[in-house]
Design an enzyme around this catalytic site. Sequence first.
Site, PDB file in Angstrom:
ATOM      1  N   SER A  20       0.831  -1.220   0.000  1.00  0.00           N
ATOM      2  CA  SER A  20       0.000   0.000   0.000  1.00  0.00           C
ATOM      3  C   SER A  20       0.863   1.267   0.000  1.00  0.00           C
ATOM      4  O   SER A  20       1.922   1.327   0.650  1.00  0.00           O
ATOM      5  CB  SER A  20      -0.895   0.003   1.245  1.00  0.00           C
ATOM      6  N   THR A  22      -0.268   4.088   1.199  1.00  0.00           N
ATOM      7  CA  THR A  22      -0.676   4.943   2.311  1.00  0.00           C
ATOM      8  C   THR A  22       0.442   5.100   3.363  1.00  0.00           C
ATOM      9  O   THR A  22       0.703   6.227   3.799  1.00  0.00           O
ATOM     10  CB  THR A  22      -1.986   4.420   2.941  1.00  0.00           C
ATOM     11  N   THR A  72      -8.785  -1.538   6.087  1.00  0.00           N
ATOM     12  CA  THR A  72      -9.272  -1.678   4.724  1.00  0.00           C
ATOM     13  C   THR A  72      -9.816  -3.086   4.531  1.00  0.00           C
ATOM     14  O   THR A  72      -9.987  -3.844   5.503  1.00  0.00           O
ATOM     15  CB  THR A  72      -8.172  -1.270   3.722  1.00  0.00           C
ATOM     16  N   LYS A  76     -13.629  -3.148   6.865  1.00  0.00           N
ATOM     17  CA  LYS A  76     -14.258  -1.838   7.052  1.00  0.00           C
ATOM     18  C   LYS A  76     -15.621  -1.917   7.742  1.00  0.00           C
ATOM     19  O   LYS A  76     -16.018  -0.974   8.421  1.00  0.00           O
ATOM     20  CB  LYS A  76     -14.387  -1.107   5.714  1.00  0.00           C
ATOM     21  N   ASN A  97     -12.794   3.470   8.001  1.00  0.00           N
ATOM     22  CA  ASN A  97     -11.444   3.191   7.481  1.00  0.00           C
ATOM     23  C   ASN A  97     -10.352   3.794   8.366  1.00  0.00           C
ATOM     24  O   ASN A  97      -9.164   3.615   8.078  1.00  0.00           O
ATOM     25  CB  ASN A  97     -11.287   3.697   6.036  1.00  0.00           C
ATOM     26  N   ASP A 112     -12.701   7.745   3.462  1.00  0.00           N
ATOM     27  CA  ASP A 112     -12.872   7.423   2.040  1.00  0.00           C
ATOM     28  C   ASP A 112     -13.894   8.382   1.433  1.00  0.00           C
ATOM     29  O   ASP A 112     -13.700   8.923   0.342  1.00  0.00           O
ATOM     30  CB  ASP A 112     -13.369   5.980   1.857  1.00  0.00           C
ATOM     31  N   ALA A 137     -21.351  -0.735  -6.881  1.00  0.00           N
ATOM     32  CA  ALA A 137     -21.970  -0.443  -5.580  1.00  0.00           C
ATOM     33  C   ALA A 137     -21.302  -1.242  -4.470  1.00  0.00           C
ATOM     34  O   ALA A 137     -21.942  -1.649  -3.513  1.00  0.00           O
ATOM     35  CB  ALA A 137     -23.463  -0.756  -5.641  1.00  0.00           C
ATOM     36  N   GLY A 139     -17.559  -1.590  -1.957  1.00  0.00           N
ATOM     37  CA  GLY A 139     -17.001  -0.782  -0.864  1.00  0.00           C
ATOM     38  C   GLY A 139     -16.676   0.639  -1.276  1.00  0.00           C
ATOM     39  O   GLY A 139     -17.108   1.613  -0.622  1.00  0.00           O
ATOM     40  N   ALA A 140     -15.926   0.800  -2.373  1.00  0.00           N
ATOM     41  CA  ALA A 140     -15.589   2.148  -2.828  1.00  0.00           C
ATOM     42  C   ALA A 140     -16.854   2.885  -3.263  1.00  0.00           C
ATOM     43  O   ALA A 140     -17.024   4.083  -2.996  1.00  0.00           O
ATOM     44  CB  ALA A 140     -14.595   2.075  -3.989  1.00  0.00           C
ATOM     45  N   TYR A 232      -6.907   3.443  -9.220  1.00  0.00           N
ATOM     46  CA  TYR A 232      -5.700   4.297  -9.255  1.00  0.00           C
ATOM     47  C   TYR A 232      -4.426   3.516  -9.566  1.00  0.00           C
ATOM     48  O   TYR A 232      -3.336   4.091  -9.540  1.00  0.00           O
ATOM     49  CB  TYR A 232      -5.544   5.074  -7.944  1.00  0.00           C
TER      50      TYR A 232
HETATM   51  P1  NAD Z   1     -15.909  -4.308  -4.441  1.00  0.00           P
HETATM   52  O1  NAD Z   1     -15.610  -5.681  -4.888  1.00  0.00           O
HETATM   53  O2  NAD Z   1     -16.349  -4.051  -3.033  1.00  0.00           O
HETATM   54  O3  NAD Z   1     -17.054  -3.679  -5.384  1.00  0.00           O
HETATM   55  C1  NAD Z   1     -17.000  -3.686  -6.791  1.00  0.00           C
HETATM   56  C2  NAD Z   1     -18.425  -3.682  -7.323  1.00  0.00           C
HETATM   57  O4  NAD Z   1     -18.385  -3.485  -8.738  1.00  0.00           O
HETATM   58  C3  NAD Z   1     -19.173  -5.003  -7.074  1.00  0.00           C
HETATM   59  O5  NAD Z   1     -20.430  -4.709  -6.488  1.00  0.00           O
HETATM   60  C4  NAD Z   1     -19.315  -5.598  -8.484  1.00  0.00           C
HETATM   61  O6  NAD Z   1     -20.517  -6.355  -8.626  1.00  0.00           O
HETATM   62  C5  NAD Z   1     -19.349  -4.360  -9.328  1.00  0.00           C
HETATM   63  N1  NAD Z   1     -18.958  -4.538 -10.723  1.00  0.00           N
HETATM   64  C6  NAD Z   1     -17.934  -5.254 -11.220  1.00  0.00           C
HETATM   65  N2  NAD Z   1     -17.873  -5.112 -12.566  1.00  0.00           N
HETATM   66  C7  NAD Z   1     -18.887  -4.271 -12.912  1.00  0.00           C
HETATM   67  C8  NAD Z   1     -19.350  -3.729 -14.148  1.00  0.00           C
HETATM   68  N3  NAD Z   1     -18.752  -4.019 -15.306  1.00  0.00           N
HETATM   69  N4  NAD Z   1     -20.400  -2.883 -14.117  1.00  0.00           N
HETATM   70  C9  NAD Z   1     -21.021  -2.593 -12.953  1.00  0.00           C
HETATM   71  N5  NAD Z   1     -20.642  -3.079 -11.757  1.00  0.00           N
HETATM   72  C10 NAD Z   1     -19.594  -3.916 -11.753  1.00  0.00           C
HETATM   73  O7  NAD Z   1     -14.615  -3.468  -4.785  1.00  0.00           O
HETATM   74  P2  NAD Z   1     -14.215  -2.051  -4.163  1.00  0.00           P
HETATM   75  O8  NAD Z   1     -13.534  -2.261  -2.869  1.00  0.00           O
HETATM   76  O9  NAD Z   1     -15.407  -1.171  -4.202  1.00  0.00           O
HETATM   77  O10 NAD Z   1     -13.097  -1.575  -5.198  1.00  0.00           O
HETATM   78  C11 NAD Z   1     -13.434  -1.147  -6.509  1.00  0.00           C
HETATM   79  C12 NAD Z   1     -12.246  -0.405  -7.071  1.00  0.00           C
HETATM   80  O11 NAD Z   1     -12.047   0.776  -6.321  1.00  0.00           O
HETATM   81  C13 NAD Z   1     -10.922  -1.173  -6.998  1.00  0.00           C
HETATM   82  O12 NAD Z   1     -10.211  -0.935  -8.187  1.00  0.00           O
HETATM   83  C14 NAD Z   1     -10.199  -0.510  -5.853  1.00  0.00           C
HETATM   84  O13 NAD Z   1      -8.789  -0.570  -5.997  1.00  0.00           O
HETATM   85  C15 NAD Z   1     -10.679   0.919  -5.989  1.00  0.00           C
HETATM   86  N6  NAD Z   1     -10.595   1.694  -4.760  1.00  0.00           N
HETATM   87  C16 NAD Z   1     -10.026   2.913  -4.846  1.00  0.00           C
HETATM   88  C17 NAD Z   1      -9.924   3.709  -3.718  1.00  0.00           C
HETATM   89  C18 NAD Z   1      -9.266   5.050  -3.804  1.00  0.00           C
HETATM   90  O14 NAD Z   1      -8.954   5.622  -2.765  1.00  0.00           O
HETATM   91  N7  NAD Z   1      -9.081   5.595  -5.003  1.00  0.00           N
HETATM   92  C19 NAD Z   1     -10.446   3.260  -2.491  1.00  0.00           C
HETATM   93  C20 NAD Z   1     -11.057   2.004  -2.451  1.00  0.00           C
HETATM   94  C21 NAD Z   1     -11.117   1.218  -3.588  1.00  0.00           C
END
Ligand code: NAD
Length: 290
Positions: A20, A22, A72, A76, A97, A112, A137, A139-140, A232
């Site tokens: 990470s 961070t 993380t 969370k 977080n 976040d 929909a 975590g992010a 990212y």
């Molecule tokens: P997650 O697995 O909790 O959620 C992803 C969601 O996307 C799931 O609900 C899944 O069903 C859905 N999905 C997958 N493919 C799809 C598509 N083609 N169309 C619509 N929905 C779709 O994952 P997360 O923890 O939310 O992470 C998602 C991304 O966010 C990762 O790349 C992660 O690295 C990034 N992230 C970035 C930050 C940041 O600070 N920039 C923070 C957290 C996560």
Amino acid sequence: MSGTNETFIVGLIGEGITASLTPPMHEREAAHQGLRYIYRPIDLLTLGRPGTDVGEVLRWGRDLGFNAFNVTHPCKQLVLAELDDVSDDAARLGAVNTVLIRNSRFIGHNTDFSGFGSALADGLPDAELDSAVQLGAGGAGAAVSYALLTAGTRRLTILDLEPARAADRAAALTHLFPGRQITAGTPGDLPAALPGADGLVHATPLGMHSHPGLAVDLDLLDPSQWVADVVYRPVDTELVRGARAKGCRVLDGGRMAVGQAVDAFELITGIRPDPARMHAHFTELISQGR
Ligand code: NAD
């Protein structure tokens, strides 16, 4: 330079987080601020521990003199049961977080959502946020949708491959933000949902080095729309590059990654870090292939 004599000891608890960015972001900023600050990743996979052990790790940390933790995936939500107090926003959002340890008590926050909110404000200043479409929909996505509605979005469409996940999130947010128009659907609804929206947020893993691809047909984008990606690694995702080429204003996922670190640093130390300096350091780390 800060006048504090405290040594800050901070950890990141999660799975697969050894690399990470961070920890180095916090440590570099702390050095600039004249603070003694140690930030260590505590990787549950390396330790062979399940996410449900997050409370045990917190208690070790408290007893060993840690000041705070970031938590993380997959902790969370699991961490909520271990806390003595939670900020209003983290409680409403249902995810934490950042955990501060104050007088042996664990206090949860969520940076976040606030980090994405400040990323939007800094990276897309004056962007119209009235209506938005969000893909993903998970975590992010939960943090992003809460941030959008907090920033004033009145119409939000949440699309996920798992229809129930989008519907549950939309229902929870409708309860939290009465009077807003929050609808749910699947990616197949994008052609109908996107025209007329001010912007699009992408919050699925597609576009990561480990999940290459594009969740959005770029032909659907209008140059008047803004596009925000949460992915990212890489910062310049296929979506970011494609949207930029179409003339859209773009917010890359690095802004959110830095934003959560900026806000967590301030909660932990009480000192507002320099967001531009942390962003520059983040960019440097990414360009080194970190
Ligand atoms: P997650 O697995 O909790 O959620 C992803 C969601 O996307 C799931 O609900 C899944 O069903 C859905 N999905 C997958 N493919 C799809 C598509 N083609 N169309 C619509 N929905 C779709 O994952 P997360 O923890 O939310 O992470 C998602 C991304 O966010 C990762 O790349 C992660 O690295 C990034 N992230 C970035 C930050 C940041 O600070 N920039 C923070 C957290 C996560």
